[in-house]
Design a protein around this motif. Sequence first.
Motif, PDB file in Angstrom:
ATOM      1  N   GLY A  11       0.693  -1.269   0.075  1.00 56.42           N
ATOM      2  CA  GLY A  11      -0.159   0.092   0.125  1.00 56.42           C
ATOM      3  C   GLY A  11       0.790   1.382   0.002  1.00 56.42           C
ATOM      4  N   ARG A  12       1.938   1.077   0.779  1.00 56.84           N
ATOM      5  CA  ARG A  12       2.962   2.340   0.768  1.00 56.84           C
ATOM      6  C   ARG A  12       3.426   2.414  -0.527  1.00 56.84           C
ATOM      7  NH1 ARG A  12       6.098   2.636   6.489  1.00 56.84           N
ATOM      8  NH2 ARG A  12       6.702   4.544   5.566  1.00 56.84           N
ATOM      9  N   LEU A  13       3.879   1.360  -1.355  1.00 55.02           N
ATOM     10  CA  LEU A  13       4.576   1.765  -2.625  1.00 55.02           C
ATOM     11  C   LEU A  13       3.519   2.191  -3.537  1.00 55.02           C
ATOM     12  CD1 LEU A  13       6.662   1.216  -4.298  1.00 55.02           C
ATOM     13  CD2 LEU A  13       5.805  -1.179  -5.004  1.00 55.02           C
ATOM     14  N   PHE A  14       1.964   1.536  -3.511  1.00 53.91           N
ATOM     15  CA  PHE A  14       1.231   2.218  -4.392  1.00 53.91           C
ATOM     16  C   PHE A  14       0.966   3.687  -4.299  1.00 53.91           C
ATOM     17  CE2 PHE A  14      -3.428   2.843  -5.196  1.00 53.91           C
ATOM     18  CZ  PHE A  14      -3.464   2.399  -6.647  1.00 53.91           C
ATOM     19  N   ARG A  15       0.708   3.982  -3.005  1.00 53.60           N
ATOM     20  CA  ARG A  15       0.340   5.636  -2.670  1.00 53.60           C
ATOM     21  C   ARG A  15       1.730   6.418  -3.285  1.00 53.60           C
ATOM     22  NH1 ARG A  15      -2.510   2.076  -0.148  1.00 53.60           N
ATOM     23  NH2 ARG A  15      -4.390   2.761   0.534  1.00 53.60           N
ATOM     24  N   GLY A  16       2.878   5.990  -3.007  1.00 55.98           N
ATOM     25  CA  GLY A  16       4.026   6.702  -3.279  1.00 55.98           C
ATOM     26  C   GLY A  16       4.295   6.806  -4.879  1.00 55.98           C
ATOM     27  N   VAL A  17       4.032   5.742  -5.380  1.00 56.39           N
ATOM     28  CA  VAL A  17       3.966   5.796  -7.025  1.00 56.39           C
ATOM     29  C   VAL A  17       2.712   6.842  -7.564  1.00 56.39           C
ATOM     30  CG1 VAL A  17       3.843   4.522  -9.055  1.00 56.39           C
ATOM     31  CG2 VAL A  17       5.323   3.536  -7.202  1.00 56.39           C
ATOM     32  N   LEU A  18       1.503   6.677  -7.054  1.00 59.79           N
ATOM     33  CA  LEU A  18       0.535   7.397  -7.312  1.00 59.79           C
ATOM     34  C   LEU A  18       0.779   8.766  -7.109  1.00 59.79           C
ATOM     35  CD1 LEU A  18      -1.982   6.953  -8.702  1.00 59.79           C
ATOM     36  CD2 LEU A  18      -3.240   6.836  -6.566  1.00 59.79           C
ATOM     37  N   GLY A  19       1.243   9.093  -5.877  1.00 58.65           N
ATOM     38  CA  GLY A  19       1.685  10.382  -5.687  1.00 58.65           C
ATOM     39  C   GLY A  19       2.771  11.044  -6.368  1.00 58.65           C
ATOM     40  N   LEU A  20       3.865  10.303  -6.906  1.00 59.12           N
ATOM     41  CA  LEU A  20       4.732  10.799  -7.564  1.00 59.12           C
ATOM     42  C   LEU A  20       4.181  11.061  -8.896  1.00 59.12           C
ATOM     43  CD1 LEU A  20       8.052  11.584  -7.662  1.00 59.12           C
ATOM     44  CD2 LEU A  20       8.372   9.033  -8.566  1.00 59.12           C
ATOM     45  N   ILE A  21       3.464  10.113  -9.431  1.00 57.34           N
ATOM     46  CA  ILE A  21       2.751  10.257 -10.947  1.00 57.34           C
ATOM     47  C   ILE A  21       2.016  11.998 -11.001  1.00 57.34           C
ATOM     48  CG2 ILE A  21       1.151   9.424 -12.511  1.00 57.34           C
ATOM     49  CD1 ILE A  21       2.226   6.563 -11.829  1.00 57.34           C
ATOM     50  N   ALA A  22       1.094  11.977  -9.681  1.00 57.90           N
ATOM     51  CA  ALA A  22       0.341  12.987  -9.943  1.00 57.90           C
ATOM     52  C   ALA A  22       1.223  14.463  -9.747  1.00 57.90           C
ATOM     53  CB  ALA A  22      -0.455  12.942  -8.531  1.00 57.90           C
ATOM     54  N   CYS A  23       2.337  14.547  -9.211  1.00 58.02           N
ATOM     55  CA  CYS A  23       3.038  15.302  -9.039  1.00 58.02           C
ATOM     56  C   CYS A  23       3.889  15.749 -10.297  1.00 58.02           C
ATOM     57  CB  CYS A  23       4.464  15.313  -7.823  1.00 58.02           C
ATOM     58  SG  CYS A  23       3.731  15.457  -6.382  1.00 58.02           S
ATOM     59  N   VAL A  24       4.225  14.827 -11.051  1.00 54.43           N
ATOM     60  CA  VAL A  24       4.886  15.058 -12.355  1.00 54.43           C
ATOM     61  C   VAL A  24       3.923  15.445 -13.411  1.00 54.43           C
ATOM     62  CG1 VAL A  24       5.790  13.507 -14.452  1.00 54.43           C
ATOM     63  CG2 VAL A  24       6.806  13.136 -12.134  1.00 54.43           C
ATOM     64  N   VAL A  25       2.491  15.001 -13.350  1.00 55.04           N
ATOM     65  CA  VAL A  25       1.452  15.417 -14.054  1.00 55.04           C
ATOM     66  C   VAL A  25       1.235  16.913 -13.649  1.00 55.04           C
ATOM     67  CG1 VAL A  25      -0.952  15.359 -14.500  1.00 55.04           C
ATOM     68  CG2 VAL A  25       0.429  13.257 -14.484  1.00 55.04           C
ATOM     69  N   ALA A  26       1.159  17.166 -12.581  1.00 61.94           N
ATOM     70  CA  ALA A  26       0.995  18.731 -12.170  1.00 61.94           C
ATOM     71  C   ALA A  26       2.346  19.603 -12.819  1.00 61.94           C
ATOM     72  CB  ALA A  26       1.113  18.861 -10.619  1.00 61.94           C
ATOM     73  N   ALA A  27       3.241  19.080 -12.624  1.00 62.31           N
ATOM     74  CA  ALA A  27       4.406  19.978 -13.376  1.00 62.31           C
ATOM     75  C   ALA A  27       4.471  20.057 -14.767  1.00 62.31           C
ATOM     76  CB  ALA A  27       6.017  19.367 -12.889  1.00 62.31           C
ATOM     77  N   PHE A  28       3.932  18.919 -15.460  1.00 61.27           N
ATOM     78  CA  PHE A  28       3.517  19.008 -16.736  1.00 61.27           C
ATOM     79  C   PHE A  28       2.581  19.785 -17.379  1.00 61.27           C
ATOM     80  CE2 PHE A  28       1.618  17.296 -20.882  1.00 61.27           C
ATOM     81  CZ  PHE A  28       2.841  17.132 -21.576  1.00 61.27           C
ATOM     82  N   ILE A  29       1.568  19.855 -16.578  1.00 59.27           N
ATOM     83  CA  ILE A  29       0.523  20.788 -16.719  1.00 59.27           C
ATOM     84  C   ILE A  29       0.951  22.217 -16.666  1.00 59.27           C
ATOM     85  CG2 ILE A  29      -1.816  21.660 -16.135  1.00 59.27           C
ATOM     86  CD1 ILE A  29      -2.627  18.568 -15.293  1.00 59.27           C
ATOM     87  N   ALA A  30       1.645  22.716 -15.560  1.00 61.07           N
ATOM     88  CA  ALA A  30       2.100  23.918 -15.354  1.00 61.07           C
ATOM     89  C   ALA A  30       2.983  24.314 -16.552  1.00 61.07           C
ATOM     90  CB  ALA A  30       2.752  23.937 -14.032  1.00 61.07           C
ATOM     91  N   ILE A  31       3.788  23.476 -17.083  1.00 58.79           N
ATOM     92  CA  ILE A  31       4.799  23.886 -17.914  1.00 58.79           C
ATOM     93  C   ILE A  31       4.042  24.151 -19.288  1.00 58.79           C
ATOM     94  CG2 ILE A  31       6.768  23.185 -19.192  1.00 58.79           C
ATOM     95  CD1 ILE A  31       7.833  21.995 -16.638  1.00 58.79           C
ATOM     96  N   VAL A  32       3.286  23.134 -19.874  1.00 56.94           N
ATOM     97  CA  VAL A  32       2.757  23.134 -21.103  1.00 56.94           C
ATOM     98  C   VAL A  32       1.220  23.975 -21.055  1.00 56.94           C
ATOM     99  CG1 VAL A  32       1.464  21.709 -22.863  1.00 56.94           C
ATOM    100  CG2 VAL A  32       3.360  20.613 -21.612  1.00 56.94           C
ATOM    101  N   TRP A  33       0.501  24.012 -20.255  1.00 57.71           N
ATOM    102  CA  TRP A  33      -0.722  24.808 -20.215  1.00 57.71           C
ATOM    103  C   TRP A  33      -0.627  25.923 -19.435  1.00 57.71           C
ATOM    104  CZ3 TRP A  33      -5.849  23.004 -18.030  1.00 57.71           C
ATOM    105  CH2 TRP A  33      -6.944  23.735 -18.508  1.00 57.71           C
TER     106      TRP A  33
END
Length: 76
Positions: A11-33
């Motif tokens: 569960g910790r691994l799942f939440r960590g990976v999901l959290g990391l993906i969400a942070c990368v998506v947030a950075a991508f949206i910020a840069i691109v849009w």
Amino acid sequence: MAHTCNIDAKGRLFRGVLGLIACVVAAFIAIVWAVPAGSVVAWVLVAGAAGFGLFGLYEAYHGWCAAKALGFKTPF
């Protein structure tokens, strides 16, 4: 307030990976849009994705799941 550990390593691994993906998506949206457009909607979306990601990383680090603490059954 101290949280008691209510998730296992999977569960910790799942939440960590999901959290990391969400942070990368947030950075991508910020840069691109959000930066080029300057739209309030874009920045709200960035803030939501970043908040979701940071909370997921918090849960992974502490081994604590808010949904499980509220009594919901989760697969991880």
